[in-house]
Write an enzyme that holds these catalytic residues in place. Structure first.
Site, PDB file in Angstrom:
ATOM      1  N   SER A 184       0.842  -1.181   0.000  1.00  0.00           N
ATOM      2  CA  SER A 184       0.000   0.000   0.000  1.00  0.00           C
ATOM      3  C   SER A 184       0.894   1.254   0.000  1.00  0.00           C
ATOM      4  O   SER A 184       1.838   1.316  -0.773  1.00  0.00           O
ATOM      5  CB  SER A 184      -0.949  -0.045   1.201  1.00  0.00           C
ATOM      6  OG  SER A 184      -2.059   0.773   1.017  1.00  0.00           O
ATOM      7  N   ASP A 349      -7.980  -4.994  -7.065  1.00  0.00           N
ATOM      8  CA  ASP A 349      -7.634  -3.957  -6.096  1.00  0.00           C
ATOM      9  C   ASP A 349      -7.809  -2.589  -6.743  1.00  0.00           C
ATOM     10  O   ASP A 349      -7.122  -2.273  -7.722  1.00  0.00           O
ATOM     11  CB  ASP A 349      -6.188  -4.158  -5.638  1.00  0.00           C
ATOM     12  CG  ASP A 349      -5.701  -3.021  -4.752  1.00  0.00           C
ATOM     13  OD1 ASP A 349      -6.546  -2.303  -4.174  1.00  0.00           O
ATOM     14  OD2 ASP A 349      -4.474  -2.857  -4.632  1.00  0.00           O
ATOM     15  N   HIS A 374      -6.128  -6.166  -2.542  1.00  0.00           N
ATOM     16  CA  HIS A 374      -5.088  -5.293  -2.013  1.00  0.00           C
ATOM     17  C   HIS A 374      -4.083  -6.048  -1.140  1.00  0.00           C
ATOM     18  O   HIS A 374      -4.444  -6.647  -0.128  1.00  0.00           O
ATOM     19  CB  HIS A 374      -5.740  -4.180  -1.195  1.00  0.00           C
ATOM     20  CG  HIS A 374      -4.876  -3.002  -0.928  1.00  0.00           C
ATOM     21  ND1 HIS A 374      -4.407  -2.160  -1.918  1.00  0.00           N
ATOM     22  CD2 HIS A 374      -4.374  -2.501   0.230  1.00  0.00           C
ATOM     23  CE1 HIS A 374      -3.681  -1.188  -1.383  1.00  0.00           C
ATOM     24  NE2 HIS A 374      -3.650  -1.381  -0.079  1.00  0.00           N
TER      25      HIS A 374
END
Length: 416
Positions: A184, A349, A374
């Site tokens: 991320s 994602d 994700h």
């Protein structure tokens, strides 16, 4: 996400999308924390992993509060975790797992990758918590005067400083390769660490890394819409119809603003105020749903979201837009130009729309995993993992093998 054989469920994806309708700014941070809790909670015992003999060690580094001003002598303590269970020798590689917009837990060095990759290479695994998150919050609270020392550039300076300090502390060979991992926002940091400090970071694996800052992130719900209708990940046009009949989560705007204005450090490690500040001063990432094809409704319009920056920090809309432009100029957006970086994304994602999904050359690789969400490549292996996810992890391992082979040949030529 507990999982049973068959296609992965869309529940977390849908809930997080709906959650974004009530408080969009912390969305990426909440998602990262969800993934981290999943990583730690999906194994046995205390979350240290079934093969861990002892829990990881916790340590602290004294870091300058303002690394760009040598006359400023203020400092703070930055937490790190160490797993030396598989470290074969001082000449072995170091896997540096970077923390992002939340507390970094001990499972960061014992579960998922890089911990899963460490035994094969005799690697030392270190996790570095991000400044202003978790327990790495400088004294003095979280007022705007303090938060000006919170940015990705400050975090990267911490990475460089920690790389040198920890190398000395653990007597790591000067020729040992340091490889960054992150997911991320922390995945972006991993890529940028290699970009800005190639003499310190040998290579990076950047998972689900949104390297392009954007003010209006309408693409988020475009990906969600496609995923909700995809049978490959457990969706269908009829999941969509059902979801459109659901009421949005209720929330109080006044209560949200009041909570975001709290400047005292939170013991729990929740960093909503800090992450909102970073979106207002660097990234944007404001999820909107104004296109007719968007599967959700009542998502706050962009002006409403930008108003939070004004209400909480006194930052104008023009300053936020300028900050987003400056971030992309400084890092290069989706063409960062870094070598020896592997960008890993899942095509369900929504954040992959801001990442690198196509290789830009032989030394800048990209991997797009069908059906993956994700940061799923970072999670511990599970019996219910899809074949595409398993192949994706194999590709990561093969890329690591290539990099470490280069490093070993370099060590053999140079000696130490």
């Amino acid at each position: 996400m507990a999982g049973r054989p068959g296609p992965p469920r869309l529940g977390p994806l849908l809930l997080l999308s709906l959650w974004g309708s009530s408080a969009p700014a912390p969305l990426l941070r909440r998602l990262a924390e969800h993934i981290e809790r999943f990583q730690e909670g999906s194994g046995l015992g205390l979350g240290f992993g079934p093969n861990a003999l002892v829990p990881p060690k916790q340590g602290w580094l004294e870091q300058p509060l303002d690394p760009f001003n040598t006359s400023d002598q203020r400092s703070f303590l930055q937490r790190y975790w160490v797993n030396d269970q598989h470290w074969a020798s001082r000449h072995g590689p170091v896997f540096l797992h970077l923390g992002g917009e939340g507390s970094l837990r001990p499972g960061s060095v014992t579960r998922g990758h890089p911990a899963a990759l460490a035994p094969a290479w005799g690697a030392l695994v270190i996790g570095l918590e991000h400044r202003f998150y978790g327990l790495s919050i400088p004294a003095g609270g979280l007022d705007v005067a303090q938060l000006r020392f919170l940015s990705s550039r400050h975090a990267l300076a911490d990475v460089a400083s920690a790389r040198l300090a920890l190398g000395r502390l653990f007597n790591v060979s000067s020729s040992s390769p340091w490889i960054c991992f992150g997911g991320s926002y922390a995945g972006s940091l991993a890529a940028w660490a290699r970009l800005k400090f190639p003499h310190l970071i040998f290579a990076s694996v950047a998972s689900s890394a949104p390297v392009r800052a954007v003010l209006d992130f309408s693409e988020y719900n475009e990906v969600v819409s496609r995923s909700l209708t995809s049978a490959a990940v457990g969706g269908s046009p009829e999941v969509v119809i059902h979801s459109l009949g659901q009421r949005c989560l209720s929330f109080s705007r006044a209560e949200t603003v009041a909570q975001l204005k709290v400047t005292e450090s939170q013991v729990s490690g929740v960093g909503d105020r800090q992450w909102l500040y970073q979106t207002c001063t660097e990234f944007g990432f404001y999820v909107t749903c104004e296109d007719p094809s968007c599967p959700f409704s009542r998502v706050p319009a962009l002006p409403s979201q930008l108003e939070l920056c004004q209400q909480v920090f006194g930052l104008s809309t023009s300053s936020v837009a300028q900050a987003v432009t400056q971030t992309n100029s400084y890092y290069g957006g989706q063409t960062p130009g870094a070598t020896q970086v592997l960008f890993v994304n899942g095509d369900t994602d929504p954040w992959h729309a801001l990442s690198v999904t196509q290789a830009s050359g032989p030394s800048a690789s990209a991997l797009l995993i069908p059906g993956a969400s994700h940061c799923m490549d970072m999670a511990p292996e599970r019996p219910s993992d899809s074949p595409s996810l398993r192949r994706g992890r194999q590709s990561i391992s093969q890329q690591l093998q290539t990099w470490l082979g280069l490093a070993q040949r370099s060590q053999a030529r140079g000696g130490d």
